[in-house]
Scaffold this motif. Structure first.
Motif, mmCIF file in Angstrom:
data_model
loop_
_atom_site.group_PDB
_atom_site.id
_atom_site.type_symbol
_atom_site.label_atom_id
_atom_site.label_comp_id
_atom_site.label_asym_id
_atom_site.label_seq_id
_atom_site.Cartn_x
_atom_site.Cartn_y
_atom_site.Cartn_z
ATOM 1 N N SER A 36 -6.368 36.322 61.574
ATOM 2 C CA SER A 36 -7.068 35.085 61.723
ATOM 3 C C SER A 36 -7.957 34.732 60.586
ATOM 4 C CB SER A 36 -7.755 35.284 63.305
ATOM 5 O OG SER A 36 -8.450 33.837 63.356
ATOM 6 N N GLN A 37 -8.023 33.384 60.402
ATOM 7 C CA GLN A 37 -8.881 32.951 59.573
ATOM 8 C C GLN A 37 -10.259 32.469 60.155
ATOM 9 O OE1 GLN A 37 -8.763 32.260 55.970
ATOM 10 N NE2 GLN A 37 -7.259 33.488 55.635
ATOM 11 N N ASP A 38 -10.240 32.569 61.457
ATOM 12 C CA ASP A 38 -11.462 32.158 62.200
ATOM 13 C C ASP A 38 -12.234 33.262 62.635
ATOM 14 O OD1 ASP A 38 -13.320 30.993 64.051
ATOM 15 O OD2 ASP A 38 -11.828 29.864 65.076
ATOM 16 N N ALA A 39 -13.326 33.479 61.965
ATOM 17 C CA ALA A 39 -14.268 34.701 62.391
ATOM 18 C C ALA A 39 -14.612 34.521 64.009
ATOM 19 C CB ALA A 39 -15.331 34.951 61.521
ATOM 20 N N GLU A 40 -15.098 33.645 64.572
ATOM 21 C CA GLU A 40 -15.359 33.201 65.836
ATOM 22 C C GLU A 40 -14.457 33.930 66.873
ATOM 23 O OE1 GLU A 40 -17.319 29.623 66.825
ATOM 24 O OE2 GLU A 40 -19.095 29.946 65.269
ATOM 25 N N PHE A 41 -13.238 33.374 66.614
ATOM 26 C CA PHE A 41 -12.006 33.443 67.249
ATOM 27 C C PHE A 41 -11.731 35.130 67.401
ATOM 28 C CE2 PHE A 41 -7.549 34.476 68.110
ATOM 29 C CZ PHE A 41 -7.228 33.783 69.353
ATOM 30 N N TYR A 42 -11.953 35.794 66.280
ATOM 31 C CA TYR A 42 -11.650 37.093 66.073
ATOM 32 C C TYR A 42 -12.791 37.992 66.945
ATOM 33 C CZ TYR A 42 -12.181 42.076 64.788
ATOM 34 O OH TYR A 42 -12.502 43.261 64.834
ATOM 35 N N LEU A 43 -13.721 37.552 66.823
ATOM 36 C CA LEU A 43 -14.874 38.160 67.518
ATOM 37 C C LEU A 43 -14.637 38.030 69.194
ATOM 38 C CD1 LEU A 43 -18.001 37.258 65.673
ATOM 39 C CD2 LEU A 43 -16.925 39.712 65.577
ATOM 40 N N PHE A 44 -14.352 36.769 69.645
ATOM 41 C CA PHE A 44 -13.950 36.657 71.011
ATOM 42 C C PHE A 44 -12.946 37.585 71.427
ATOM 43 C CE2 PHE A 44 -11.238 34.253 73.917
ATOM 44 C CZ PHE A 44 -11.965 34.368 75.141
ATOM 45 N N LEU A 45 -11.743 37.449 70.549
ATOM 46 C CA LEU A 45 -10.430 38.244 71.132
ATOM 47 C C LEU A 45 -10.990 39.739 71.108
ATOM 48 C CD1 LEU A 45 -7.828 38.022 71.794
ATOM 49 C CD2 LEU A 45 -7.173 37.900 69.447
ATOM 50 N N SER A 46 -11.526 40.246 70.159
ATOM 51 C CA SER A 46 -11.852 41.468 69.930
ATOM 52 C C SER A 46 -12.731 42.179 71.155
ATOM 53 C CB SER A 46 -12.436 41.967 68.505
ATOM 54 O OG SER A 46 -13.928 41.261 68.544
ATOM 55 N N HIS A 47 -13.609 41.276 71.830
ATOM 56 C CA HIS A 47 -14.437 41.778 72.584
ATOM 57 C C HIS A 47 -13.487 41.937 73.962
ATOM 58 C CE1 HIS A 47 -17.754 41.624 75.695
ATOM 59 N NE2 HIS A 47 -17.173 40.559 76.122
ATOM 60 N N ILE A 48 -12.520 40.870 74.061
ATOM 61 C CA ILE A 48 -11.755 41.156 75.225
ATOM 62 C C ILE A 48 -10.905 42.321 75.098
ATOM 63 C CG2 ILE A 48 -9.570 39.910 76.415
ATOM 64 C CD1 ILE A 48 -10.611 37.078 75.403
ATOM 65 N N LEU A 49 -10.389 42.666 73.948
ATOM 66 C CA LEU A 49 -9.596 43.712 74.001
ATOM 67 C C LEU A 49 -10.519 45.052 73.974
ATOM 68 C CD1 LEU A 49 -7.576 42.893 70.671
ATOM 69 C CD2 LEU A 49 -6.514 43.074 72.932
ATOM 70 N N GLU A 50 -11.786 45.065 73.772
ATOM 71 C CA GLU A 50 -12.555 46.075 73.548
ATOM 72 C C GLU A 50 -12.927 46.538 75.243
ATOM 73 O OE1 GLU A 50 -17.031 47.573 72.202
ATOM 74 O OE2 GLU A 50 -16.278 45.881 71.434
ATOM 75 N N VAL A 51 -12.950 45.419 76.048
ATOM 76 C CA VAL A 51 -13.478 45.608 77.539
ATOM 77 C C VAL A 51 -12.318 46.207 77.987
ATOM 78 C CG1 VAL A 51 -13.782 44.386 79.604
ATOM 79 C CG2 VAL A 51 -15.193 43.595 77.411
ATOM 80 N N ASP A 52 -11.000 46.005 77.609
ATOM 81 C CA ASP A 52 -9.790 46.774 78.236
ATOM 82 C C ASP A 52 -9.302 48.176 77.648
ATOM 83 O OD1 ASP A 52 -8.174 45.804 80.638
ATOM 84 O OD2 ASP A 52 -6.725 46.324 79.176
ATOM 85 N N GLY A 53 -10.262 48.451 76.645
ATOM 86 C CA GLY A 53 -9.942 49.713 76.208
ATOM 87 C C GLY A 53 -9.224 49.846 74.631
ATOM 88 N N PHE A 54 -9.102 48.603 74.110
ATOM 89 C CA PHE A 54 -8.513 48.648 72.711
ATOM 90 C C PHE A 54 -9.683 48.444 71.575
ATOM 91 C CE2 PHE A 54 -5.245 47.001 75.771
ATOM 92 C CZ PHE A 54 -4.307 47.412 75.368
ATOM 93 N N VAL A 55 -9.278 48.957 70.487
ATOM 94 C CA VAL A 55 -10.194 48.337 69.424
ATOM 95 C C VAL A 55 -9.385 47.496 68.398
ATOM 96 C CG1 VAL A 55 -11.551 50.503 69.410
ATOM 97 C CG2 VAL A 55 -9.587 50.803 68.294
ATOM 98 N N SER A 56 -10.173 46.823 67.635
ATOM 99 C CA SER A 56 -9.233 45.962 66.832
ATOM 100 C C SER A 56 -9.868 45.735 65.366
ATOM 101 C CB SER A 56 -9.310 44.365 67.316
ATOM 102 O OG SER A 56 -10.855 44.071 67.275
ATOM 103 N N GLU A 57 -9.167 45.133 64.317
ATOM 104 C CA GLU A 57 -9.753 45.052 62.969
ATOM 105 C C GLU A 57 -9.097 43.867 62.394
ATOM 106 O OE1 GLU A 57 -9.619 47.519 58.978
ATOM 107 O OE2 GLU A 57 -9.794 48.481 60.700
ATOM 108 N N PRO A 58 -9.804 42.909 61.780
ATOM 109 C CA PRO A 58 -9.371 41.465 61.400
ATOM 110 C C PRO A 58 -8.609 41.787 59.968
ATOM 111 C CG PRO A 58 -11.673 42.067 60.890
ATOM 112 C CD PRO A 58 -11.048 43.195 61.433
ATOM 113 N N ALA A 59 -7.957 40.834 59.899
ATOM 114 C CA ALA A 59 -7.152 40.613 58.382
ATOM 115 C C ALA A 59 -6.881 39.043 58.461
ATOM 116 C CB ALA A 59 -5.612 41.325 58.473
#
Length: 261
Positions: A36-59
């Motif tokens: 994603s080119q949108d840092a705010e969208f990444y942070l939003f989506l990464s939070h959703i994933l984190e709550v469900d037991g995932f981790v994420s990294e941006p590119a």
């Protein structure tokens, strides 16, 4: 979204994955790459994933995604496809061509106004597409089903490939054990003993039953040997702060139980 221009991410976004390595112990949580080119969208989506037991990294695009795939073992890729971004299909096609990323499930999150990208994404080999706004549960359910992950809080065999009890998870085909988010490294015998206990949490297994389930049939094993392996298992579970204990039942054997409190 562009494969050439890479966004500058907030420091805490880049540090999020590093923070998941505690005292040199690697985490077993599924790692998702978010393009994603949108840092705010990444942070939003990464939070959703984190709550469900995932981790994420941006590119930012395919170039950065492929570079990161050389360094980390990702389980899935999510593409942020906006109406002003026409490169989602190009990134998907590039990732699908590469051996190290070609087998990963790639999911497109298509913003309103960008629905015309569906056909190009399908031609590029996209695995799944969701049009935003969408319920986060749809993405999470897809990831868990596609990656054959257990549902949070389950304590039974999942798709014949996972056993879980409390914070303790065992992936049978990969011979991996995770407790409270940490990899637990076990020898073959300890793995087999724990598997036997995990198949029926709370049940008391005699030493003879554990020997039958964990050791080859042509090997003579004494009860003292069982006690030694149980002791090693206990130390491993305690070191990972799993909240799971192996209880000794005098004159009967051992059982796997959740720590009180």
């Amino acid at each position: 979204m562009s494969g050439l221009e890479e966004p500058r991410w907030p420091a805490h976004a880049a540090d999020a994955v590093e923070a998941n390595v505690v005292l040199g112990v690697a985490l077993m949580k599924p790692l998702v790459l978010i393009c994603s080119q949108d840092a705010e969208f990444y942070l939003f989506l990464s939070h959703i994933l984190e709550v469900d037991g995932f981790v994420s990294e941006p590119a930012g695009g395919a170039k950065e995604a492929l570079a990161k795939a050389d360094e980390r073992e990702f389980q899935a890729v999510v593409l942020d496809c906006g109406p002003t971004s026409l490169t989602g299909s190009a990134i998907c096609a590039r990732l699908k061509r590469e051996p190290r990323t070609g087998g990963l499930p790639i999911i497109a999150l298509i913003a309103p106004g960008a629905e015309n990208q569906h056909l190009d994404l399908l031609k590029a080999g996209i695995d799944e597409s969701f049009v935003r706004p969408m319920a986060p549960a749809k993405l999470l359910d897809y990831l868990r089903t596609r990656l054959a992950l257990p549902k949070p809080g389950s304590n039974a065999i999942e798709n014949n490939s996972w056993l879980s009890y409390g914070s303790l998870e065992m992936k049978l085909d990969a011979h991996r054990v995770c407790g409270n988010g940490h990899d637990i490294h076990l020898g073959p015998i300890e793995f087999n003993v724990l598997r036997h206990l995990l198949e029926a949490p709370g049940k008391v297994f005699s030493r003879d039953e554990l020997i039958g389930g964990a050791w080859p049939a042509n090997i003579h094993v004494g009860v003292r040997t069982v006690d030694v392996h149980i002791s090693r298992l206990r130390r491993a579970l305690e070191a990972a702060s799993t909240g799971i204990v192996i209880r000794t039942v005098r004159s009967a054997g051992y059982s796997l139980e959740k720590l009180d409190g």
